[in-house]
Scaffold this active site. Structure first.
Site, short mmCIF file in Angstrom:
data_model
loop_
_atom_site.label_atom_id
_atom_site.label_comp_id
_atom_site.label_asym_id
_atom_site.label_seq_id
_atom_site.Cartn_x
_atom_site.Cartn_y
_atom_site.Cartn_z
N ASN A 210 0.82 -1.21 0.00
CA ASN A 210 0.00 0.00 0.00
C ASN A 210 0.86 1.26 0.00
O ASN A 210 0.51 2.26 -0.62
CB ASN A 210 -0.94 -0.01 1.19
CG ASN A 210 -2.18 -0.86 0.94
OD1 ASN A 210 -2.39 -1.34 -0.17
ND2 ASN A 210 -2.99 -1.06 1.97
N CYS A 262 -8.37 2.14 3.25
CA CYS A 262 -7.11 1.39 3.32
C CYS A 262 -5.88 2.27 3.13
O CYS A 262 -5.12 2.48 4.07
CB CYS A 262 -7.12 0.26 2.29
SG CYS A 262 -8.27 -1.07 2.69
#
Length: 436
Positions: A210, A262
Site C-alpha cells: 500500500n 485502506c
C-alpha cells in the site's frame, strides 16, 4: 475443509462467500447481530459486484452460514481473522482492539492442530504477540494478508495474483502452511504463486504494498503540479513514463488522489509503526506522500473557484461521485465528499450524485444536496466536478447531452478521465488537473 471467518465486514463477508463458492464449509461470525441477519438472508450489507450472487449460492448449497455465536467456530480446521483495524482516534497508529477482542473470544474454542490465519492489516510485530496466546491452546497462528481491491474483491479472492502465508518456525508452522495451501488449492492449481515467509515479513507485505501504491499515485500528482506550472500535460507525461517497463503505466493516473479505508490509514499506520521501531526516517517520505494526496483536494476546490470567476457563493455545483472509487459504495475518506463539503463551506449550492453510495453519503453529510439521477444533478449547474470515475461519467456522458442540462458549461475533470479536446470542441470550459 471446515472454516470459520471471524469478522464479516468488507473483508470477512467476501472471504467467507468466496471460500464457500470453491467448496469449503464456511461459517462467518460477527458480533453485529443485524449484519449477521442480513448476510444470512443472502443480502450484502455493502455494494460489491458478484458478492450477493456468491452469498445466495453458498446459503442455498448449505456450505455457507452466518452466526453471532463464537462457539460456532469450534470444529473448523482454519479460522480466518478478518476484523477491521481502523486508525486510532486522534492519532495515526492502527487500533488493534477489535483484533485482540476477536482472538480472545476465539481462544476457548480452539483445538490442538487448528490454524488461526490472520488476514487483517496490522502493524509488524502484532502476529508474534498474538501467537503467544494461540500457542497456549495447541493451535498455530499464521498471517495471510489480503490484497483486495474494492469493486474487484470477489475476483481478487478467487483469482489472487499471489498468496502470502507467514508462519512461525518449527513443525507447526510447516503444517499450517500445508493446510493453507490446501485451503487455496484451486488458486494454486491455476498458477497463483504461494509464498511462505516468516510472520513479520507477511505483516510487512501488505503495508509495504500500500505504501508503494500510494507513493506512485502521489508521485504522478506531484508531477501534475509541476506540469500545471510549466504548461505541460501530465496525462501525456504518464503515458511516456509508462512505456518504461521498470515503471509501468498502472497507478500513474493523475488527478484528485486516493481515499478509502485502506491506503490513507495504512500508510499512516505504517509510518507510526516505523517510528515505534526507531526507523521513522526510513519512511519519512510517506508523510509527503500523504501531504501531496490531501493537497490535490485543495487544488480541485480552487479550480472550481477559479473557473467560476472567484465567486462560488450561491452558484450550483454538481459533484459527480460520492464513493471514493467506482464499483463501491464506500465513502470513507472520499475525495468526492471532501471536495463537496469544502465547496458547501464556501457557500456553493452543491448537489452530489452517485450510482451506489448516495445513501451512505447522505447519512454522513446531510448538509449537502443530493440527486439520485445524474441528469438531475447536472440540471442548471454552473459547474460540474467529476471526482469518482464511474463509467456513466467517464464514458457515457457526452458534451452535447451535458450541455443541454448544464447552465455554465464548466467542467472540472478531477480524474483526468475525459477527452479534453472533445469537450473543448463542444464549447465547454474544460479544466483537467495538470492537463493542458
Amino acid at each position: 475443509m471446515r472454516m470459520s471467518v471471524i469478522g464479516c465486514g468488507y473483508l470477512g463477508a467476501v472471504h467467507a462467500a468466496a471460500m464457500a463458492s470453491i467448496g469449503h464449509d464456511v461459517v462467518g461470525i460477527d458480533v453485529d447481530e443485524h449484519k449477521v441477519a442480513v448476510l444470512a438472508h443472502g443480502t450484502a450489507p455493502f455494494f460489491e459486484p458478484r458478492l450477493e450472487e456468491l452469498l445466495r449460492d453458498g446459503l442455498t448449497s448449505g456450505r455457507l452460514r452466518f452466526s453471532s455465536d463464537m462457539a460456532d467456530a469450534r470444529g473448523s480446521d482454519v479460522h480466518f481473522l478478518a476484523v477491521g483495524t481502523p486508525q486510532v482516534a486522534g492519532g495515526h497508529a492502527a487500533d488493534l482492539r477489535f483484533v485482540d477482542a476477536a482472538l480472545e473470544s476465539l481462544l476457548p474454542h480452539l483445538r490442538r492442530g487448528d490454524v488461526v490465519a490472520g488476514k487483517s492489516t496490522v502493524p509488524v510485530g502484532t502476529a508474534e504477540r498474538l501467537a503467544a496466546r494461540v500457542d497456549e491452546t495447541g493451535a498455530t497462528l499464521v498471517w495471510n494478508p489480503e490484497f483486495l481491491r474494492e469493486g474487484w474483491a470477489v475476483h481478487d479472492t478467487l483469482t489472487p495474483d499471489r498468496l502470502v502465508v507467514g508462519v512461525p518456525d518449527g513443525a507447526g508452522g510447516a503444517g499450517a502452511a500445508t493446510l493453507l495451501r490446501k485451503a487455496y488449492a484451486s488458486a494454486v492449481a491455476t498458477g497463483t504463486p504461494f509464498l511462505v515467509t516468516d510472520l513479520a515479513t507477511a505483516e510487512l507485505v501488505k503495508g509495504a504494498a500500500n505504501a508503494f501504491l500510494a507513493t506512485k499515485i502521489s508521485f504522478i500528482n506531484a508531477m501534475a503540479e509541476i506540469a500545471e506550472a510549466a504548461g505541460a500535460d501530465v496525462a501525456l507525461l504518464a503515458d511516456a513514463l509508462g512505456y518504461d517497463t521498470r515503471i509501468g503505466r498502472r497507478y500513474l493516473g493523475s488527478g484528485i488522489g486516493f481515499g478509502g479505508g485502506c491506503l490513507p490509514k495504512d500508510i499512516r499506520a505504517f509510518t507510526a509503526r516505523a517510528e515505534e521501531l526507531g526507523r521513522g526516517e526510513a519512511v519519512g517520505f510517506l508523510r509527503e506522500v500523504d501531504a501531496i494526496n490531501l493537497r490535490r483536494r485543495d487544488r480541485a476546490v480552487q479550480m472550481v473557484v477559479d473557473a467560476l470567476g472567484g465567486l462560488v457563493f450561491g452558484r450550483r455545483v454538481a459533484v459527480l461521485g460520492a464513493a471514493f472509487k467506482p464499483f463501491s459504495d464506500d465513502i470513507r475518506d472520499s475525495p468526492a465528499l471532501d471536495v463537496a463539503v469544502r465547496l458547501r463551506g464556501l457557500g456553493a449550492d452543491v448537489v452530489v450524485t452517485d450510482p451506489a453510495a448516495l445513501a451512505n453519503a447522505e447519512a454522513a453529510h446531510p448538509q449537502l444536496g443530493y440527486a439520485a439521477e445524474r441528469d438531475d444533478a447536472l440540471r442548471d449547474a454552473d459547474a460540474v466536478v467529476i471526482v469518482t470515475e464511474w463509467d456513466e461519467y467517464r464514458r457515457d456522458l457526452t458534451p452535447e447531452h451535458a450541455g443541454s442540462l448544464v447552465a455554465g458549461r464548466v467542467i472540472i475533470d478531477g480524474r483526468n478521465c475525459l477527452d479534453a479536446d472533445l469537450w473543448r470542441a463542444a464549447g465547454w470550459s474544460y479544466h483537467g488537473m495538470g492537463r493542458r
